[in-house]
Design a protein around this motif. Structure first.
Motif, mmCIF file in Angstrom:
data_model
loop_
_atom_site.group_PDB
_atom_site.id
_atom_site.type_symbol
_atom_site.label_atom_id
_atom_site.label_comp_id
_atom_site.label_asym_id
_atom_site.label_seq_id
_atom_site.Cartn_x
_atom_site.Cartn_y
_atom_site.Cartn_z
ATOM 1 N N LEU A 111 0.884 -1.189 -0.196
ATOM 2 C CA LEU A 111 0.022 -0.083 -0.005
ATOM 3 C C LEU A 111 0.896 1.307 -0.125
ATOM 4 C CD1 LEU A 111 -2.873 1.296 0.139
ATOM 5 C CD2 LEU A 111 -2.711 1.172 2.530
ATOM 6 N N ALA A 112 1.808 1.162 0.858
ATOM 7 C CA ALA A 112 2.897 2.427 1.194
ATOM 8 C C ALA A 112 3.578 2.490 -0.223
ATOM 9 C CB ALA A 112 3.899 2.042 1.925
ATOM 10 N N GLU A 113 3.947 1.502 -0.975
ATOM 11 C CA GLU A 113 4.702 1.640 -2.361
ATOM 12 C C GLU A 113 3.821 2.192 -3.344
ATOM 13 O OE1 GLU A 113 7.905 -2.036 -1.614
ATOM 14 O OE2 GLU A 113 6.018 -2.403 -2.755
ATOM 15 N N THR A 114 2.618 1.775 -3.472
ATOM 16 C CA THR A 114 1.538 2.137 -4.301
ATOM 17 C C THR A 114 1.086 3.805 -4.191
ATOM 18 O OG1 THR A 114 0.642 0.071 -4.225
ATOM 19 C CG2 THR A 114 -0.437 1.653 -5.658
ATOM 20 N N MET A 115 1.231 4.087 -2.663
ATOM 21 C CA MET A 115 0.815 5.604 -2.744
ATOM 22 C C MET A 115 1.990 6.544 -2.972
ATOM 23 S SD MET A 115 -1.689 6.002 0.670
ATOM 24 C CE MET A 115 -0.656 4.963 1.740
ATOM 25 N N VAL A 116 3.160 5.869 -2.696
ATOM 26 C CA VAL A 116 4.362 6.689 -3.018
ATOM 27 C C VAL A 116 4.435 6.804 -4.630
ATOM 28 C CG1 VAL A 116 6.925 6.594 -3.013
ATOM 29 C CG2 VAL A 116 5.656 6.138 -0.815
ATOM 30 N N GLU A 117 4.372 5.654 -5.496
ATOM 31 C CA GLU A 117 4.392 5.961 -6.650
ATOM 32 C C GLU A 117 3.338 6.612 -7.251
ATOM 33 O OE1 GLU A 117 5.402 1.253 -8.297
ATOM 34 O OE2 GLU A 117 3.525 2.065 -8.316
ATOM 35 N N ILE A 118 2.020 6.800 -6.746
ATOM 36 C CA ILE A 118 1.063 7.763 -7.314
ATOM 37 C C ILE A 118 1.537 9.246 -6.697
ATOM 38 C CG2 ILE A 118 -1.224 8.671 -6.747
ATOM 39 C CD1 ILE A 118 -2.104 5.678 -5.944
ATOM 40 N N GLY A 119 2.022 9.476 -5.770
ATOM 41 C CA GLY A 119 2.373 10.588 -5.622
ATOM 42 C C GLY A 119 3.779 11.206 -6.191
ATOM 43 N N LYS A 120 4.661 10.342 -6.766
ATOM 44 C CA LYS A 120 5.559 10.714 -7.536
ATOM 45 C C LYS A 120 5.071 10.911 -9.169
ATOM 46 C CE LYS A 120 9.452 8.691 -5.128
ATOM 47 N NZ LYS A 120 10.302 7.513 -5.165
ATOM 48 N N GLY A 121 4.277 10.080 -9.397
ATOM 49 C CA GLY A 121 3.305 10.180 -10.584
ATOM 50 C C GLY A 121 2.694 11.607 -10.702
#
Ligand code: URA
Length: 428
Positions: A217-227
């Motif tokens: 979940l954390a990795e996915t949220m970080v990816e979204i943020g960066k995206g």
């Protein structure tokens, strides 16, 4: 474009194109796509997942479904923190003044509690006179002047998420990492967040109980943020047992104040420091955690976070008494001797709802004066008859209703077992 075709496409494991996701969210928000088709789509996503590109596009479409808050009037480095929610989680009450006293700008919009986890706004409203309903201009002005403000969520943020979340809730599709991550991030981004630090909880009292799922979940949220061109970092922190010893509203504010004065519980302090370190590293990737920690410790020793908290309270009309009132104390005692090997955060959270500190439905009012003070936590030695918790309840009848949950919450055994780490990985 036909919704039917898109459902089949996702069902069969293909990636949706950005314009297809935008078509779905726009159509759903406008009522052109019926609930049953969106439910089928949510279930297809539940089973097939989403790629990074799709998750970012979904988040953007949810942000664009409503109002977005413009915080560009705030000067300096803005940091927004989000927690996936926990029991006894009063981190924001300590972290926000700490960030402001470190020179960051900390505009904080928080939610109310629902279910077994409490909300920051509910806790703050126990302080006489404290206003959590500042207007947009007042909010921005206060952050520029004081460095921080803590208010309730305003505006019609990500209405597409609200509608979709309601549907997921009744169709067994809440528990999907891309849907959860885009839901949380859409509200953060619509709320004007730029630099984001995330506290993703794992363990018994957490939304994501297993560490691996919390990490994903954390990795996915970080990816979204960066995206979406945000600076973002996440920490994983344990919610196997409640954070600190206080669970409730006034009682948590008092514990947060103790922590601000450096008298507080060690676990709370550690989570706050890890998040503050992450805030430093957002700006400077190469900054060492040790250097950041030194700076945080020095500021804390100088008493600045506590001064800043008082300044925030005063700026928002609050009048902080020496003690916030609590209901009648009842003692919950151990019926055996040994070591506390488990202290179930979810059960303690449910117990606080029975007492009236939290709410079962959005419409309920919370009682600020009730709560639980955990005298014994994991790893502590306990003798039969010793007090495990002070329970602040309105009367004996309510205490008796809470008791069966308390009885199940502590696992006391002869031999002490190993306690896992409080802070898991940092994800950036
Ligand atoms: N919290 C949210 O805001 N969204 C979800 O999907 C799950 C938890």
């Amino acid at each position: 474009m036909q919704t039917y075709d898109l459902i089949i496409k996702k069902r069969d494991g293909q990636e949706l194109e950005p314009e297809e996701i935008e078509f779905l969210i726009e159509g759903y928000v406008q009522g052109k796509i019926p609930e049953y088709q969106m439910a089928a789509m949510a279930m297809a996503i539940y089973f097939q997942g989403m790629g990074k590109e799709e998750t970012v596009t979904l988040t953007r479409a949810l942000v664009n479904s409503g109002e977005t808050i413009d915080l560009s009037g705030i000067e300096g480095i803005k940091v927004d923190k989000h927690s996936t929610g926990g029991v006894g989680d009063k981190v924001s009450l300590v972290l926000i003044p700490l960030l402001a006293s470190l020179g960051f700008k900390a505009p904080k919009m928080s939610g109310r509690g629902l279910g077994h986890t409490g909300g920051t706004v509910d806790k703050l409203e126990g302080i006489p006179g404290f206003r959590t309903d500042l207007g947009r201009k007042e909010f921005v002005d206060q952050v520029n002047r004081v460095g921080a403000a803590m208010i309730g969520q305003t505006g019609n943020l990500a209405p597409g998420d609200k509608k979709l979340y309601g549907l997921r809730d009744v169709t067994g599709t809440v528990d999907s990492i891309p849907l959860i991550a885009s839901s949380i991030m859409s509200k953060k981004i619509a709320g004007g967040a730029e630099n984001i630090i995330l506290d993703v909880k794992f363990g018994k009292g957490a939304f994501m109980q297993e560490m691996d799922k919390a990490r994903l979940l954390a990795e996915t949220m970080v990816e979204i943020g960066k995206g979406m061109n945000r600076k973002i970092r996440a920490i994983l922190s344990s919610m196997d047992q409640p954070l600190g010893r206080a669970v409730g509203n006034n009682i948590e504010v008092m514990e947060a104040i103790n922590c601000l004065k450096r008298e507080g519980p060690e676990d709370l302090r550690e989570v706050v420091i890890s998040l503050a370190q992450a805030a430093f590293q957002l700006e400077n990737h190469d900054a060492s955690r040790e250097h950041a920690r030194e700076k945080i410790e020095t500021t804390w020793k100088e008493g600045k976070p506590w001064d800043k908290f008082q300044e925030i309270v005063q700026a928002q009309g609050g009048d902080l008494p020496t003690e916030l009132p609590l209901a009648t104390e009842f003692k919950f005692k151990a019926d055996s001797s040994g070591f506390v090997n488990e202290l179930d955060a979810r059960l303690i959270g449910r117990c606080s709802v029975v007492l009236g500190a939290g709410r079962k439905t959005k419409e309920e009012e919370v009682d600020h004066q009730v709560g639980i003070y955990l005298q014994k936590k994991r790893g502590d030695r306990v003798e039969k008859g010793e007090v495990l918790a002070s329970v602040y309840a309105r009367d004996e009848r309510v205490f008796n209703q809470a008791e069966p949950l308390l009885q199940k919450a502590w696992l006391i055994q002869e031999n002490k077992t190993e306690i896992g780490p409080l802070i898991g990985d940092t994800i950036d």
